[in-house]
Scaffold this motif. Structure first.
Motif, PDB file in Angstrom:
ATOM      1  N   GLY A  21      66.514  -2.917  79.103  1.00  0.00           N
ATOM      2  CA  GLY A  21      66.097  -1.876  78.573  1.00  0.00           C
ATOM      3  C   GLY A  21      67.145  -0.583  78.724  1.00  0.00           C
ATOM      4  N   ARG A  22      67.556  -0.096  77.814  1.00  0.00           N
ATOM      5  CA  ARG A  22      68.496   1.353  77.963  1.00  0.00           C
ATOM      6  C   ARG A  22      68.080   2.353  77.075  1.00  0.00           C
ATOM      7  N   THR A  23      66.943   2.328  76.605  1.00  0.00           N
ATOM      8  CA  THR A  23      66.365   3.345  75.446  1.00  0.00           C
ATOM      9  C   THR A  23      64.954   3.604  75.836  1.00  0.00           C
ATOM     10  N   GLU A  24      64.571   4.912  75.606  1.00  0.00           N
ATOM     11  CA  GLU A  24      63.128   5.261  75.884  1.00  0.00           C
ATOM     12  C   GLU A  24      62.169   4.265  75.148  1.00  0.00           C
ATOM     13  N   LYS A  25      62.423   3.393  74.325  1.00  0.00           N
ATOM     14  CA  LYS A  25      61.619   2.383  74.068  1.00  0.00           C
ATOM     15  C   LYS A  25      61.312   1.261  75.138  1.00  0.00           C
ATOM     16  N   GLY A  26      62.069   1.368  76.092  1.00  0.00           N
ATOM     17  CA  GLY A  26      61.920   0.512  77.398  1.00  0.00           C
ATOM     18  C   GLY A  26      62.942   0.365  78.458  1.00  0.00           C
ATOM     19  N   PHE A  27      62.853   0.432  79.750  1.00  0.00           N
ATOM     20  CA  PHE A  27      63.785   0.435  80.504  1.00  0.00           C
ATOM     21  C   PHE A  27      63.635  -0.891  81.338  1.00  0.00           C
ATOM     22  N   ASP A  28      64.642  -1.286  82.024  1.00  0.00           N
ATOM     23  CA  ASP A  28      64.648  -2.173  83.312  1.00  0.00           C
ATOM     24  C   ASP A  28      64.742  -1.243  84.406  1.00  0.00           C
ATOM     25  N   CYS A  29      64.901  -1.711  85.744  1.00  0.00           N
ATOM     26  CA  CYS A  29      65.253  -0.810  86.703  1.00  0.00           C
ATOM     27  C   CYS A  29      66.278   0.076  86.683  1.00  0.00           C
ATOM     28  N   TRP A  30      67.256  -0.602  86.277  1.00  0.00           N
ATOM     29  CA  TRP A  30      68.881  -0.036  86.294  1.00  0.00           C
ATOM     30  C   TRP A  30      68.825   0.833  85.119  1.00  0.00           C
ATOM     31  N   GLY A  31      68.173   0.471  83.927  1.00  0.00           N
ATOM     32  CA  GLY A  31      68.223   1.301  82.783  1.00  0.00           C
ATOM     33  C   GLY A  31      67.379   2.668  83.112  1.00  0.00           C
ATOM     34  N   LEU A  32      66.283   2.640  83.939  1.00  0.00           N
ATOM     35  CA  LEU A  32      65.693   3.948  84.214  1.00  0.00           C
ATOM     36  C   LEU A  32      66.404   4.901  84.942  1.00  0.00           C
ATOM     37  N   ALA A  33      66.980   4.150  86.135  1.00  0.00           N
ATOM     38  CA  ALA A  33      68.018   5.090  86.885  1.00  0.00           C
ATOM     39  C   ALA A  33      69.142   5.512  86.028  1.00  0.00           C
ATOM     40  N   ARG A  34      69.628   4.827  85.324  1.00  0.00           N
ATOM     41  CA  ARG A  34      70.644   5.373  84.337  1.00  0.00           C
ATOM     42  C   ARG A  34      70.129   6.584  83.622  1.00  0.00           C
ATOM     43  N   HIS A  35      69.040   6.471  82.873  1.00  0.00           N
ATOM     44  CA  HIS A  35      68.481   7.361  82.036  1.00  0.00           C
ATOM     45  C   HIS A  35      68.313   8.537  82.726  1.00  0.00           C
ATOM     46  N   ILE A  36      67.596   8.370  83.970  1.00  0.00           N
ATOM     47  CA  ILE A  36      67.298   9.676  84.752  1.00  0.00           C
ATOM     48  C   ILE A  36      68.700  10.396  85.283  1.00  0.00           C
ATOM     49  N   TYR A  37      69.605   9.677  85.832  1.00  0.00           N
ATOM     50  CA  TYR A  37      70.922  10.215  86.053  1.00  0.00           C
ATOM     51  C   TYR A  37      71.480  11.037  84.784  1.00  0.00           C
ATOM     52  N   LYS A  38      71.398  10.487  83.845  1.00  0.00           N
ATOM     53  CA  LYS A  38      71.901  11.181  82.399  1.00  0.00           C
ATOM     54  C   LYS A  38      71.213  12.441  82.149  1.00  0.00           C
ATOM     55  N   GLU A  39      69.754  12.326  82.028  1.00  0.00           N
ATOM     56  CA  GLU A  39      68.871  13.331  81.485  1.00  0.00           C
ATOM     57  C   GLU A  39      68.929  14.437  82.789  1.00  0.00           C
ATOM     58  N   GLU A  40      69.125  14.321  84.029  1.00  0.00           N
ATOM     59  CA  GLU A  40      68.651  15.224  85.081  1.00  0.00           C
ATOM     60  C   GLU A  40      69.882  15.864  85.871  1.00  0.00           C
ATOM     61  N   LEU A  41      71.108  14.837  85.692  1.00  0.00           N
ATOM     62  CA  LEU A  41      72.245  15.008  86.279  1.00  0.00           C
ATOM     63  C   LEU A  41      73.581  15.119  85.499  1.00  0.00           C
ATOM     64  N   GLY A  42      73.227  14.717  84.139  1.00  0.00           N
ATOM     65  CA  GLY A  42      74.467  14.537  83.237  1.00  0.00           C
ATOM     66  C   GLY A  42      75.660  13.818  83.700  1.00  0.00           C
ATOM     67  N   ILE A  43      74.975  12.776  84.423  1.00  0.00           N
ATOM     68  CA  ILE A  43      75.987  11.540  84.762  1.00  0.00           C
ATOM     69  C   ILE A  43      75.617  10.192  84.199  1.00  0.00           C
ATOM     70  N   ILE A  44      76.730   9.691  83.559  1.00  0.00           N
ATOM     71  CA  ILE A  44      76.609   8.539  82.786  1.00  0.00           C
ATOM     72  C   ILE A  44      76.849   7.174  83.608  1.00  0.00           C
ATOM     73  N   LEU A  45      76.120   6.548  84.168  1.00  0.00           N
ATOM     74  CA  LEU A  45      76.305   5.461  84.895  1.00  0.00           C
ATOM     75  C   LEU A  45      76.518   4.296  84.002  1.00  0.00           C
TER      76      LEU A  45
END
Length: 140
Positions: A21-45
């Motif tokens: 998962g890579r969208t707000e419909k659902g995440f796996d553990c990396w997808g969640l970290a990736r989402h948090i980094y993008k939303e909070e830090l502006g970093i695209i992993l």
């Protein structure tokens, strides 16, 4: 950022798990970290969805993690900070991550559970902690 507390991360609690998962419909553990980094830090992993079959393919995920560890700065235990990645073993294999939100607390998601904040020094997690890693390119 001056607001490094559970409050910053509380909006991510309860999000659903989804394999790869890579969208707000659902995440796996990396997808969640990736989402948090993008939303909070502006970093695209990187996504890595093309690099493994499913979130349960332990050997593929362990190989990705091993290769990616070289790109992150290893942080001594006790020196971790919000947004550091915590690497955890599942069934003896390094294949799960969380995001440190404050000392002793992480946010993570895994199959059968929605995103949650947990104490990584608890009996359930402390023996699984393999290390902490900080993004090298400009968070701090």
């Amino acid at each position: 950022m001056c607001l490094h507390s559970s409050q910053v991360f509380s909006k991510y609690v309860g999000l659903k798990y989804a394999d790869k998962g890579r969208t707000e419909k659902g995440f796996d553990c990396w997808g969640l970290a990736r989402h948090i980094y993008k939303e909070e830090l502006g970093i695209i992993l990187p996504s890595f969805t093309d690099s493994y079959s499913t979130s349960e393919t332990r050997e593929e995920i362990a190989a990705i993690i091993e290769f990616q560890k070289m790109k992150w700065e290893a942080i001594p235990s006790g020196k971790e900070q919000p947004f550091d990645i915590i690497l955890l073993r599942i069934l003896g294999i390094p294949m799960h991550i969380g995001v440190v939100i404050e000392k002793r607390k992480m946010i993570h998601v895994f199959k059968g559970s929605n995103t949650t904040i947990e104490n990584y020094t608890s009996a359930q997690w402390r023996h699984r902690v393999l290390g902490f890693y900080r993004y090298k390119e400009g968070i701090r």
